[in-house]
Write a protein that holds these residues in place. Structure first.
Motif, PDB file in Angstrom:
ATOM      1  N   PRO A 111       0.538  14.243 -42.140  1.00 54.88           N
ATOM      2  CA  PRO A 111      -0.645  14.066 -41.308  1.00 54.88           C
ATOM      3  C   PRO A 111      -1.761  15.039 -41.668  1.00 54.88           C
ATOM      4  N   SER A 112      -2.990  14.575 -41.547  1.00 54.40           N
ATOM      5  CA  SER A 112      -4.140  15.432 -41.771  1.00 54.40           C
ATOM      6  C   SER A 112      -4.420  16.212 -40.494  1.00 54.40           C
ATOM      7  N   PRO A 113      -4.638  17.505 -40.590  1.00 53.79           N
ATOM      8  CA  PRO A 113      -4.920  18.281 -39.382  1.00 53.79           C
ATOM      9  C   PRO A 113      -6.299  17.973 -38.800  1.00 53.79           C
ATOM     10  N   LEU A 114      -7.179  17.417 -39.598  1.00 56.53           N
ATOM     11  CA  LEU A 114      -8.543  17.162 -39.148  1.00 56.53           C
ATOM     12  C   LEU A 114      -8.790  15.721 -38.722  1.00 56.53           C
ATOM     13  N   ASP A 115      -8.201  14.772 -39.428  1.00 53.91           N
ATOM     14  CA  ASP A 115      -8.490  13.368 -39.178  1.00 53.91           C
ATOM     15  C   ASP A 115      -7.213  12.560 -39.352  1.00 53.91           C
ATOM     16  N   ARG A 116      -6.673  12.028 -38.263  1.00 58.88           N
ATOM     17  CA  ARG A 116      -5.392  11.311 -38.359  1.00 58.88           C
ATOM     18  C   ARG A 116      -5.484  10.048 -39.201  1.00 58.88           C
ATOM     19  N   ARG A 117      -6.698   9.539 -39.440  1.00 64.01           N
ATOM     20  CA  ARG A 117      -6.852   8.378 -40.318  1.00 64.01           C
ATOM     21  C   ARG A 117      -6.681   8.747 -41.782  1.00 64.01           C
ATOM     22  N   GLN A 118      -6.688  10.030 -42.072  1.00 63.15           N
ATOM     23  CA  GLN A 118      -6.566  10.493 -43.456  1.00 63.15           C
ATOM     24  C   GLN A 118      -5.159  10.985 -43.799  1.00 63.15           C
TER      25      GLN A 118
END
Length: 107
Positions: free
Chosen positions: A72-79
């Motif tokens: 998972p991306s810590p900034l953007d869950r779509r990434q």
């Protein structure tokens, strides 16, 4: 034993991997080919494969069998990125490579 360290016995790997449809192995191949990049995003997978429904089905199958992990991306869950599991993902990659090299292998 930690399930993260689980390695499939050969018979189980052959049973599971042998039932993954060929079009879904192309999704795994994209994920495998992007392992050095730290994985591949869902959006990039869909753009490479061209079929959103196929990517969703393949990811469900690959994740539940432990061949692919999600970072998972810590900034953007779509990434979030999909990466092959270090143990089971490698097992699947070797199995698929050997199956491709020996397509008429006797069971």
């Amino acid at each position: 034993m930690n399930d993260q360290d689980l390695q499939y016995p050969t018979e189980v790997l052959e049973f599971i991997a042998g039932r993954i449809p060929r079009e879904m192995t192309s999704v795994f191949a994209e994920i495998w080919n992007h392992r050095a990049d730290g994985g591949i995003t869902w959006t990039h997978l869909v753009s490479k494969i061209g079929d959103r429904y196929l990517v969703e089905k393949a990811l469900l199958l690959l994740e539940t069998n432990g061949f692919v992990n999600v970072d998972p991306s810590p900034l953007d869950r779509r990434q979030k990125k999909y990466i092959p599991d270090e143990i089971r993902g490698k097992q699947l990659a070797v199995y698929l490579r050997n199956s491709k090299l020996n397509p008429n292998k006797e069971e």
